[in-house]
Design a protein around this motif. Structure first.
Motif, PDB file in Angstrom:
ATOM      1  N   ILE A  93       0.839  -1.204   0.000  1.00  0.00           N
ATOM      2  CA  ILE A  93       0.000   0.000   0.000  1.00  0.00           C
ATOM      3  C   ILE A  93       0.870   1.249   0.000  1.00  0.00           C
ATOM      4  CG2 ILE A  93      -1.757   1.251   1.300  1.00  0.00           C
ATOM      5  CD1 ILE A  93      -2.722  -1.440   2.379  1.00  0.00           C
ATOM      6  N   LEU A  94       1.959   1.201   0.748  1.00  0.00           N
ATOM      7  CA  LEU A  94       2.886   2.330   0.772  1.00  0.00           C
ATOM      8  C   LEU A  94       3.506   2.557  -0.602  1.00  0.00           C
ATOM      9  CD1 LEU A  94       4.541   4.465   2.314  1.00  0.00           C
ATOM     10  CD2 LEU A  94       6.149   2.653   2.931  1.00  0.00           C
ATOM     11  N   GLY A  95       3.902   1.485  -1.277  1.00  0.00           N
ATOM     12  CA  GLY A  95       4.479   1.619  -2.606  1.00  0.00           C
ATOM     13  C   GLY A  95       3.488   2.180  -3.614  1.00  0.00           C
ATOM     14  N   ASP A  96       2.206   1.746  -3.545  1.00  0.00           N
ATOM     15  CA  ASP A  96       1.192   2.293  -4.448  1.00  0.00           C
ATOM     16  C   ASP A  96       0.975   3.780  -4.194  1.00  0.00           C
ATOM     17  OD1 ASP A  96       0.896  -0.189  -5.567  1.00  0.00           O
ATOM     18  OD2 ASP A  96      -0.862  -0.727  -4.367  1.00  0.00           O
ATOM     19  N   ALA A  97       0.971   4.178  -2.929  1.00  0.00           N
ATOM     20  CA  ALA A  97       0.787   5.597  -2.613  1.00  0.00           C
ATOM     21  C   ALA A  97       1.948   6.435  -3.140  1.00  0.00           C
ATOM     22  CB  ALA A  97       0.640   5.776  -1.103  1.00  0.00           C
ATOM     23  N   LEU A  98       3.153   5.923  -3.073  1.00  0.00           N
ATOM     24  CA  LEU A  98       4.311   6.672  -3.586  1.00  0.00           C
ATOM     25  C   LEU A  98       4.303   6.730  -5.106  1.00  0.00           C
ATOM     26  CD1 LEU A  98       7.106   5.346  -1.203  1.00  0.00           C
ATOM     27  CD2 LEU A  98       6.164   7.650  -1.273  1.00  0.00           C
ATOM     28  N   ARG A  99       3.863   5.671  -5.766  1.00  0.00           N
ATOM     29  CA  ARG A  99       3.818   5.689  -7.227  1.00  0.00           C
ATOM     30  C   ARG A  99       2.812   6.693  -7.770  1.00  0.00           C
ATOM     31  NH1 ARG A  99       4.926   0.148  -6.657  1.00  0.00           N
ATOM     32  NH2 ARG A  99       2.707  -0.340  -6.441  1.00  0.00           N
TER      33      ARG A  99
ATOM     34  N   GLU B  24       0.113  12.405  -8.701  1.00  0.00           N
ATOM     35  CA  GLU B  24      -1.244  12.667  -9.180  1.00  0.00           C
ATOM     36  C   GLU B  24      -2.099  13.393  -8.150  1.00  0.00           C
ATOM     37  OE1 GLU B  24      -2.811   8.891 -10.229  1.00  0.00           O
ATOM     38  OE2 GLU B  24      -1.173   8.386 -11.626  1.00  0.00           O
ATOM     39  N   ARG B  25      -1.597  13.596  -6.942  1.00  0.00           N
ATOM     40  CA  ARG B  25      -2.358  14.245  -5.880  1.00  0.00           C
ATOM     41  C   ARG B  25      -1.871  15.679  -5.711  1.00  0.00           C
ATOM     42  NH1 ARG B  25      -5.254  10.989  -2.346  1.00  0.00           N
ATOM     43  NH2 ARG B  25      -5.145   8.759  -2.826  1.00  0.00           N
TER      44      ARG B  25
ATOM     45  N   LEU C 154       0.162  16.611  -2.570  1.00  0.00           N
ATOM     46  CA  LEU C 154       1.518  16.073  -2.443  1.00  0.00           C
ATOM     47  C   LEU C 154       2.409  16.603  -3.559  1.00  0.00           C
ATOM     48  CD1 LEU C 154       0.730  12.322  -1.591  1.00  0.00           C
ATOM     49  CD2 LEU C 154       1.167  14.200  -0.013  1.00  0.00           C
ATOM     50  N   ASP C 155       2.194  17.885  -3.918  1.00  0.00           N
ATOM     51  CA  ASP C 155       2.971  18.442  -5.023  1.00  0.00           C
ATOM     52  C   ASP C 155       4.427  18.698  -4.648  1.00  0.00           C
ATOM     53  OD1 ASP C 155       2.398  20.365  -3.205  1.00  0.00           O
ATOM     54  OD2 ASP C 155       1.745  21.897  -4.618  1.00  0.00           O
ATOM     55  N   GLY C 156       4.765  18.589  -3.364  1.00  0.00           N
ATOM     56  CA  GLY C 156       6.147  18.809  -2.954  1.00  0.00           C
ATOM     57  C   GLY C 156       7.037  17.592  -3.110  1.00  0.00           C
ATOM     58  N   VAL C 157       6.485  16.465  -3.568  1.00  0.00           N
ATOM     59  CA  VAL C 157       7.287  15.263  -3.755  1.00  0.00           C
ATOM     60  C   VAL C 157       8.257  15.495  -4.916  1.00  0.00           C
ATOM     61  CG1 VAL C 157       7.240  12.819  -4.311  1.00  0.00           C
ATOM     62  CG2 VAL C 157       5.460  13.795  -2.864  1.00  0.00           C
TER      63      VAL C 157
END
Length: 277
Positions: free
Chosen positions: A20-26, A30-31, A34-37
């Motif tokens: 789930i963590l990996g899907d959120a990072l991938r 798109e969010r 979380l534009d600061g990633v």
């Protein structure tokens, strides 16, 4: 980096948390929240921080996770209860099953029969043919040869039976494992619903808020980037060449010393002491 163990997260659910963590990072780009990633923190830094804070993140979905664990435990206890109802308890409290020591005795017979029959066939044939070579008219030699071929047929039949048994066992185990995989994929509705609720709560109330807080932290430095190197710049290898340093490598070198050839005179231009007599 491996996930740190959380006190309220079972070890079997650790890979699911990492997935789930990996899907959120991938899908972080798109969010909009979380534009600061990639600018302040990159995905690898966020992954490391989230794995270190597993207990904090999973605590946000503790209620849903507890419900999911209870539903899954009830599902696993159901086959055990059904199997316990089929067996009768013995006097010592253990349950008797239809598969007793017969399976072990059958395996021993399947292994020993070809071995013993083959050994007997080899001995009888060897002794019988030796006796026939010494005395062809001896009836005992022919009997030994006949017994040897009989045991050879028994060994071949035992090998064939053992091979068929191994094939049937392999097919049965394959069908059992396939049924177990299908049962794992097709969970009952209540267990599947509880698992989906835990996944959603873990993502929306645990992982994503953790990412937002990490990106909003003013102490978070910029994401690590590899410094750009010009392809035309020659790297230094531990020494400097004299008189070839550019303007960026230190002060300019002073003027080079000039070379002046020594003065000498030929014999025709020498003084009187060098004139010929």
């Amino acid at each position: 980096m491996q996930m740190t163990s959380a006190p309220h997260l079972l070890a079997e659910d650790g890979p699911e948390y990492e997935r789930i963590l990996g899907d959120a990072l991938r899908h972080a780009h798109e969010r909009p929240d979380l534009d600061g990633v990639g600018d302040r923190l990159n995905t690898e830094q966020l992954r490391t921080m989230a794995l270190s804070a597993t207990a904090l993140i999973t605590a946000a979905a503790a209620t849903e996770y507890e419900h999911y664990v209870k539903a899954r435990g009830a599902l696993r206890r159901a086959p055990d209860a059904a199997a316990g109802a089929d067996g009768l308890p013995d006097l010592d409290g253990s349950r008797s099953t239809s598969a007793g020591p017969g399976a072990g005795i059958g395996a021993v017979i399947a292994v020993l029969t070809p071995l013993l029959a083959g050994t007997a066939a080899l001995i009888f044939l060897l002794v019988g043919y030796l006796l026939k070579a010494v005395s062809p008219s001896l009836t005992f030699g022919r009997s030994m040869v006949t017994a040897g071929w009989f045991f050879a047929c028994v060994a071949a039949a035992a090998i064939l039976v053992a091979a068929v048994g191994l094939l049937v066992t392999a097919l049965r185990n394959g069908a059992t494992s396939l049924a177990a995989e299908e049962e794992e994929q097709e969970l009952p509705e209540d267990v599947a619903r509880a698992r989906e609720a835990w996944r959603h709560a873990l993502l929306e109330r645990g992982i994503l808020p953790f990412f937002r807080d990490a990106l909003a932290d003013p102490t978070a430095g910029p994401a690590a980037r590899t410094p750009h190197r010009s392809p035309h710049r020659i790297p230094r290898v531990g020494y400097s060449r004299p008189d070839f340093s550019g303007p960026d490598d230190g002060p300019a070198a002073g003027p080079r010393p000039t070379f002046t050839s020594p003065d000498f005179s030929s014999p025709d231009f020498g003084g009187p002491e060098h004139q010929p007599d």
